[in-house]
Scaffold this active site. Structure first.
Site, mmCIF file in Angstrom:
data_model
loop_
_atom_site.group_PDB
_atom_site.id
_atom_site.type_symbol
_atom_site.label_atom_id
_atom_site.label_comp_id
_atom_site.label_asym_id
_atom_site.label_seq_id
_atom_site.Cartn_x
_atom_site.Cartn_y
_atom_site.Cartn_z
ATOM 1 N N ARG A 237 0.909 -1.044 -0.005
ATOM 2 C CA ARG A 237 -0.175 -0.121 0.085
ATOM 3 C C ARG A 237 0.765 1.262 -0.204
ATOM 4 O O ARG A 237 1.885 1.350 0.560
ATOM 5 C CB ARG A 237 -0.902 -0.101 1.316
ATOM 6 C CG ARG A 237 -2.309 -0.967 0.982
ATOM 7 C CD ARG A 237 -3.064 -0.496 0.011
ATOM 8 N NE ARG A 237 -4.241 -1.239 0.008
ATOM 9 C CZ ARG A 237 -4.507 -2.542 -1.093
ATOM 10 N NH1 ARG A 237 -3.624 -2.863 -1.643
ATOM 11 N NH2 ARG A 237 -5.492 -3.197 -0.986
ATOM 12 N N GLU A 266 -3.880 7.912 -4.895
ATOM 13 C CA GLU A 266 -4.094 7.178 -6.145
ATOM 14 C C GLU A 266 -5.463 7.619 -6.846
ATOM 15 O O GLU A 266 -6.431 7.799 -6.028
ATOM 16 C CB GLU A 266 -4.234 5.541 -5.940
ATOM 17 C CG GLU A 266 -2.918 5.113 -5.477
ATOM 18 C CD GLU A 266 -2.941 3.704 -5.452
ATOM 19 O OE1 GLU A 266 -3.938 2.911 -5.738
ATOM 20 O OE2 GLU A 266 -1.959 3.097 -4.938
ATOM 21 N N HIS A 285 -1.282 0.729 -10.092
ATOM 22 C CA HIS A 285 -1.887 -0.286 -9.076
ATOM 23 C C HIS A 285 -2.510 -1.511 -10.028
ATOM 24 O O HIS A 285 -3.845 -1.882 -9.918
ATOM 25 C CB HIS A 285 -2.907 0.306 -8.362
ATOM 26 C CG HIS A 285 -3.215 -0.440 -7.118
ATOM 27 N ND1 HIS A 285 -3.638 -0.050 -5.844
ATOM 28 C CD2 HIS A 285 -3.484 -1.888 -6.733
ATOM 29 C CE1 HIS A 285 -4.042 -0.494 -5.022
ATOM 30 N NE2 HIS A 285 -3.718 -1.892 -5.577
HETATM 31 N N1 LIG Z 1 -0.693 -3.928 -5.529
HETATM 32 C C1 LIG Z 1 -1.550 -4.424 -5.507
HETATM 33 O O1 LIG Z 1 -2.560 -4.654 -6.388
HETATM 34 C C2 LIG Z 1 -2.200 -5.418 -4.407
HETATM 35 C C3 LIG Z 1 -1.458 -5.080 -3.056
HETATM 36 N N2 LIG Z 1 -1.960 -6.148 -2.005
HETATM 37 C C4 LIG Z 1 -1.459 -5.652 -0.782
HETATM 38 O O2 LIG Z 1 -0.516 -6.823 -0.378
HETATM 39 C C5 LIG Z 1 -1.233 -6.922 1.036
HETATM 40 C C6 LIG Z 1 -0.500 -8.455 1.316
HETATM 41 O O3 LIG Z 1 -1.251 -9.195 0.988
HETATM 42 P P1 LIG Z 1 -1.053 -10.733 1.346
HETATM 43 O O4 LIG Z 1 0.220 -11.256 1.413
HETATM 44 O O5 LIG Z 1 -2.284 -11.869 0.654
HETATM 45 O O6 LIG Z 1 -1.451 -10.684 3.092
HETATM 46 P P2 LIG Z 1 -1.068 -11.569 4.484
HETATM 47 O O7 LIG Z 1 -1.922 -11.229 5.272
HETATM 48 O O8 LIG Z 1 -0.803 -13.229 3.975
HETATM 49 O O9 LIG Z 1 0.583 -10.955 4.609
HETATM 50 C C7 LIG Z 1 1.045 -9.925 5.331
HETATM 51 C C8 LIG Z 1 2.052 -9.922 5.699
HETATM 52 O O10 LIG Z 1 2.540 -8.412 6.335
HETATM 53 C C9 LIG Z 1 3.108 -8.876 7.716
HETATM 54 N N3 LIG Z 1 2.898 -7.836 8.586
HETATM 55 C C10 LIG Z 1 1.781 -7.227 9.041
HETATM 56 N N4 LIG Z 1 1.782 -6.259 9.789
HETATM 57 C C11 LIG Z 1 3.332 -6.013 9.839
HETATM 58 C C12 LIG Z 1 4.238 -5.318 10.663
HETATM 59 N N5 LIG Z 1 3.788 -4.144 11.444
HETATM 60 N N6 LIG Z 1 5.668 -5.402 10.560
HETATM 61 C C13 LIG Z 1 6.074 -6.526 9.873
HETATM 62 N N7 LIG Z 1 5.250 -7.314 9.026
HETATM 63 C C14 LIG Z 1 4.033 -6.957 9.106
HETATM 64 C C15 LIG Z 1 2.493 -10.125 8.364
HETATM 65 O O11 LIG Z 1 3.315 -10.429 9.106
HETATM 66 P P3 LIG Z 1 2.913 -11.987 10.126
HETATM 67 O O12 LIG Z 1 3.145 -13.083 9.141
HETATM 68 O O13 LIG Z 1 4.051 -12.018 11.250
HETATM 69 O O14 LIG Z 1 1.481 -12.026 10.567
HETATM 70 C C16 LIG Z 1 2.482 -11.108 7.028
HETATM 71 O O15 LIG Z 1 3.501 -11.587 6.808
HETATM 72 C C17 LIG Z 1 -2.484 -6.636 1.110
HETATM 73 O O16 LIG Z 1 -3.075 -6.201 2.416
HETATM 74 C C18 LIG Z 1 -2.724 -5.612 0.265
HETATM 75 O O17 LIG Z 1 -2.359 -4.375 0.850
HETATM 76 C C19 LIG Z 1 -2.587 -7.227 -2.253
HETATM 77 C C20 LIG Z 1 -2.931 -7.520 -3.523
HETATM 78 C C21 LIG Z 1 -2.804 -6.802 -4.441
HETATM 79 O O1 LIG Z 2 -4.848 -3.834 -3.812
HETATM 80 C C1 LIG Z 2 -5.407 -4.901 -4.248
HETATM 81 C C2 LIG Z 2 -5.927 -5.882 -3.203
HETATM 82 O O2 LIG Z 2 -6.531 -6.954 -3.665
HETATM 83 O O3 LIG Z 2 -5.776 -5.619 -2.048
#
Ligand SMILES: NC(=O)C1=CN([C@@H]2O[C@H](COP(=O)(O)OP(=O)(O)OC[C@H]3O[C@@H](n4cnc5c(N)ncnc54)[C@H](OP(=O)(O)O)[C@@H]3O)[C@@H](O)[C@H]2O)C=CC1
Ligand SMILES: O=CC(=O)O
Length: 323
Positions: A237, A266, A285
């Site tokens: 994000r 955005e 995005h």
């Molecule tokens: N550009 C785009 O089009 C897209 C963007 N996204 C973004 O990607 C994000 C991640 O998606 P996804 O992988 O499925 O989500 P997950 O919930 O599977 O993974 C999130 C990860 O972030 C870590 N995390 C959360 N808070 C912290 C913190 N304070 N410090 C360090 N690590 C942290 C979590 O840690 P832990 O494992 O320890 O809980 C976890 O490993 C979404 O929330 C979205 O914002 C997603 C899809 C498309």
């Molecule tokens: O940014 C996209 C999402 O699926 O989150």
């Protein structure tokens, strides 16, 4: 009588029909105050809400007293006030599994295009500048066997680590709140604190959700800790990054380049300094934006709403405790 739902995003025809087979659907263009006012009865009676990229906050929920479930066509849900949903016992469904691999592909595309300057040199070819054999001013930097630092080792972080490890022979560092044994075992990844990752990684890749803890996690101090040859990638994000600090770091040569899919605002304003920097790859995005994946996300969101309003929330539910 079928339950009423509000749809605030266009769906492929077959999915709209699937939704209409289960619900009485009111289609609206957005969730602006004017829209809510113009469809006051539909919002008042709606038990379900389906769409994406709009703010769902307490003010909106106050106009939707019958609401039981919301379904977002995204995995991220930072645009939802989850406390307000919980207080009203409204379920929040999302699409975590449908897009993981596609977003990891986008991250690799950002890594490759910023390191090898793909966009920049392709533009130079189109501008007619390729008039003789190229020299070092067209060269990029290697990706293979460089160290990747993944901040956020969740679903997408793991899929990126897989590509980096098996595809490009890259040592993998990662930061997350907890250690991920799967990443350690499958990709020989090393869990470390953020400072270590910033200091050691050649590619610092953020795939974090936006939360109170992650907002502006990357600021001037973090960019100063990175190698001057480091490339910063963000597909999580935009607000996880202090964009002014990123621009200053790029201009000062504190870091080498950036590949960005998400921005503080955005669409990215055309006046943004980021667009003036040749060492920035800026995408609109598009993390999950393939025909296949966007269809799968929409289908998942429709099924999620059907499940939630039928009391079935075994998967894809952010707040199952409110049921
Ligand atoms: N550009 C785009 O089009 C897209 C963007 N996204 C973004 O990607 C994000 C991640 O998606 P996804 O992988 O499925 O989500 P997950 O919930 O599977 O993974 C999130 C990860 O972030 C870590 N995390 C959360 N808070 C912290 C913190 N304070 N410090 C360090 N690590 C942290 C979590 O840690 P832990 O494992 O320890 O809980 C976890 O490993 C979404 O929330 C979205 O914002 C997603 C899809 C498309
Ligand atoms: O940014 C996209 C999402 O699926 O989150």
């Amino acid at each position: 009588m079928k339950p009423s739902v509000i749809l605030y995003k266009a769906l492929p025809d077959d999915l709209q029909r699937r939704l209409e087979a289960h619900f009485s659907v009111t289609k609206v263009p957005n969730l602006d105050a004017d829209t809510v006012q113009n469809h006051a009865d539909a919002f008042k009676n709606a038990e379900g809400l389906l769409g994406s990229s709009e703010k769902v906050d307490a003010a909106l929920l106050d106009n939707m007293p019958a609401l039981r479930a919301t379904s977002t066509i995204s995995v991220g849900y930072d645009n939802f006030d989850v406390d307000a949903l919980n207080a009203r016992r409204v379920l929040l469904m999302h699409t975590p599994t449908a897009l993981t691999e596609t977003v990891a592909d986008t991250l690799m595309a950002l890594i490759l295009s910023s390191a090898r300057r793909v966009v920049e040199v392709a533009e130079r070819v189109k501008a007619g500048e390729w008039t003789k054999g190229i020299g070092p001013d067209w060269f990029g930097t290697d990706v293979h066997h460089k160290t990747i630092g993944i901040v956020g080792m969740g679903r997408i972080g793991l899929a990126l680590a897989q590509r980096a490890h098996f595809g490009f022979g890259m040592p993998v560092l990662y930061n997350a709140r907890r250690q991920h044994k799967e990443a350690d075992e499958r990709f020989n990844a090393r869990h470390c604190d953020l400072d270590t990752l910033l200091q050691e990684a050649d590619f610092v890749c953020s795939i974090l959700p936006l939360t109170d803890e992650t907002r502006h996690l990357f600021g001037a101090a973090e960019f100063a800790k990175m190698k001057s040859s480091a490339i910063f990638i963000n597909a999580g994000r935009g607000q996880v990054v202090d964009e002014n600090a990123l621009i200053a770091a790029l201009k000062a040569g504190e870091i080498h380049a950036a590949g960005l899919d998400v921005f503080e605002q955005e669409p990215l304003p055309v006046s943004s300094e980021l667009l003036k920097l040749p060492n920035v790859v800026a995408l609109p995005h598009i993390g999950s934006a393939t025909h296949e994946t966007r269809y799968n996300m929409a289908a998942t969101a429709v099924d999620n709403l059907i499940d939630a309003l039928n009391g079935k929330i075994e998967k894809n539910c952010v707040n199952p405790q409110v049921k």
